[in-house]
Design an enzyme around this catalytic site. Sequence first.
Site, PDB file in Angstrom:
ATOM      1  N   CYS A 120     104.385  -1.555  63.658  1.00  0.00           N
ATOM      2  CA  CYS A 120     104.308  -0.928  62.344  1.00  0.00           C
ATOM      3  C   CYS A 120     103.388  -1.701  61.401  1.00  0.00           C
ATOM      4  O   CYS A 120     102.925  -1.159  60.399  1.00  0.00           O
ATOM      5  CB  CYS A 120     105.700  -0.787  61.727  1.00  0.00           C
ATOM      6  SG  CYS A 120     106.577  -2.345  61.531  1.00  0.00           S
ATOM      7  N   ARG A 174     100.581  -3.724  62.546  1.00  0.00           N
ATOM      8  CA  ARG A 174      99.260  -4.068  63.073  1.00  0.00           C
ATOM      9  C   ARG A 174      98.938  -3.291  64.340  1.00  0.00           C
ATOM     10  O   ARG A 174      99.848  -2.842  65.047  1.00  0.00           O
ATOM     11  CB  ARG A 174      99.192  -5.570  63.388  1.00  0.00           C
ATOM     12  CG  ARG A 174     100.064  -5.998  64.567  1.00  0.00           C
ATOM     13  CD  ARG A 174     100.064  -7.512  64.764  1.00  0.00           C
ATOM     14  NE  ARG A 174     100.715  -8.187  63.665  1.00  0.00           N
ATOM     15  CZ  ARG A 174     100.115  -9.048  62.833  1.00  0.00           C
ATOM     16  NH1 ARG A 174      98.849  -9.352  63.019  1.00  0.00           N
ATOM     17  NH2 ARG A 174     100.777  -9.612  61.844  1.00  0.00           N
ATOM     18  N   SER A 195     103.193 -12.354  60.094  1.00  0.00           N
ATOM     19  CA  SER A 195     103.901 -11.086  59.910  1.00  0.00           C
ATOM     20  C   SER A 195     104.030 -10.719  58.435  1.00  0.00           C
ATOM     21  O   SER A 195     103.986 -11.584  57.555  1.00  0.00           O
ATOM     22  CB  SER A 195     105.298 -11.166  60.529  1.00  0.00           C
ATOM     23  OG  SER A 195     105.219 -11.299  61.934  1.00  0.00           O
ATOM     24  N   ASP A 243     109.187 -13.118  61.170  1.00  0.00           N
ATOM     25  CA  ASP A 243     109.670 -11.957  61.928  1.00  0.00           C
ATOM     26  C   ASP A 243     109.896 -12.339  63.391  1.00  0.00           C
ATOM     27  O   ASP A 243     108.962 -12.713  64.100  1.00  0.00           O
ATOM     28  CB  ASP A 243     108.634 -10.831  61.833  1.00  0.00           C
ATOM     29  CG  ASP A 243     109.064  -9.554  62.529  1.00  0.00           C
ATOM     30  OD1 ASP A 243     110.109  -9.566  63.207  1.00  0.00           O
ATOM     31  OD2 ASP A 243     108.350  -8.549  62.391  1.00  0.00           O
ATOM     32  N   GLY A 258     115.358   8.610  66.699  1.00  0.00           N
ATOM     33  CA  GLY A 258     114.544   7.686  67.488  1.00  0.00           C
ATOM     34  C   GLY A 258     115.349   6.463  67.884  1.00  0.00           C
ATOM     35  O   GLY A 258     115.693   5.644  67.036  1.00  0.00           O
ATOM     36  N   GLY A 317     114.463   3.970  70.015  1.00  0.00           N
ATOM     37  CA  GLY A 317     113.649   2.944  70.663  1.00  0.00           C
ATOM     38  C   GLY A 317     114.107   1.570  70.188  1.00  0.00           C
ATOM     39  O   GLY A 317     115.182   1.424  69.602  1.00  0.00           O
ATOM     40  N   ILE A 347     113.090  -0.540  67.750  1.00  0.00           N
ATOM     41  CA  ILE A 347     113.304  -0.718  66.312  1.00  0.00           C
ATOM     42  C   ILE A 347     114.538   0.060  65.865  1.00  0.00           C
ATOM     43  O   ILE A 347     115.354  -0.433  65.075  1.00  0.00           O
ATOM     44  CB  ILE A 347     112.055  -0.270  65.519  1.00  0.00           C
ATOM     45  CG1 ILE A 347     110.908  -1.253  65.748  1.00  0.00           C
ATOM     46  CG2 ILE A 347     112.371  -0.179  64.024  1.00  0.00           C
ATOM     47  CD1 ILE A 347     109.634  -0.903  65.022  1.00  0.00           C
TER      48      ILE A 347
END
Length: 417
Positions: free
Chosen positions: A58, A60, A113, A118, A193, A195, A197
């Site tokens: 999200c 880069r 980050s 992070d 979603g 996934g 994250i």
Amino acid sequence: MQVSHSKEIANFHIVGINYKKTDAAIRGLFAINPTQYQQLLARAKSDELNDLFVLSTCNRTEVYGFASHPDQLIELLSKETIGERSHLDEIAYIKSGEEAIRHLYQVGTGLDSQILGDYEIIGQIRSAAKFAKSHNSLGGFLERLVNSVSQVSKLIKTETGLSKGTVSVAFATVRMIEKICPDIKHKKIVLVGVGKIGRNTCKNMIEYLGVKEITLINRTLQVAADFAEENGLRYAPYEQLSEELAKADVILVASNAPHPTVLPAHFTTSAPKVVIDLSIPFNVDPAVKELPHVTMVNVDELSKVQDETLQNRLGEVPKALSIIEEHMEEFLYWHKMRKHAVVLKAVKDKLQEIHTREILQQKNGDHYNLEDIELVSSRIIQKMINLMAGKVRKEAEKSDQYIAMINDIFETGVNQD
């Protein structure tokens, strides 16, 4: 386009964009999903670029790899994304050689980050490298480098205070929800979603906010069902998205669709809703933000969550940088010795060739005895000397250097002054 390049460190590059010069909307133009990633690796192979990987998060999108010129990596990225090449040329940064290696260490340890420290980024790097390796696009250099970065990340996390506090998008989401919805335990939450994250955000909400009224929606139903069973949550098929969004008070979107899937049409009632879009590119239509009864937050806004531990973590940066430099030096030494190992093996093979030829020549006679073996040994030694002497004669300008090196290698004790 056919290209050639050596695996010298000078030919190792990173090209990319990140949160420092671009907002989430622009980053979405150059984000890489799994299908695009696979296509990019296939295109790279056709261009004889076979040692690279792509990191797309999200915050880069970066391409790491060997190329004769970094422009080749920019071309790969622009061909597989929807953004314009001219725009990418304006905003992309390029780092090469040791600077590129140091950048990966700093990215992997959370120093580069959007949220300092992070700790989720190293998992994303490992996943990106694993994907490239599964498509035969990750060489020994990059695999070793990613392993080193992973080790350093773990070391910094345990030996410094860099990762204490609000140090991930998932945890920043929890802090934001706390601020917007102080009565979150009584709200209905939908997560679109499931996934990495999405799962991390969900686990943080359960652990820190004590919420359990969460409905999971995922395009692959079984993924949602498995995670729901593990955590005692509810799930619903993707076909019921509209119905579930209508009932929700808080909506978290962490899907990986190339286009928005949560639309203004999903918000036909006037009931207040909080919508948090964790996706790049955005999976919530920007028009949703204009609805008067919707409070909407994206990943860039999450990074601004007030964090009382930030100053303490900034004080840990020098210690983290010192750890990076120490381990980066070890990696560079490994790379240097690896090159030497190739040369030494070639020398061994050459000597073995001479040895085998002389032994076979002697065996072609009727018989051989101890004197013959001594003769063969003398011939082998003389041929080695002849090889070195021939090179010294041929390279007259460097002859002194060669003789000094041979003198040093064999520790003859001869004083050349």
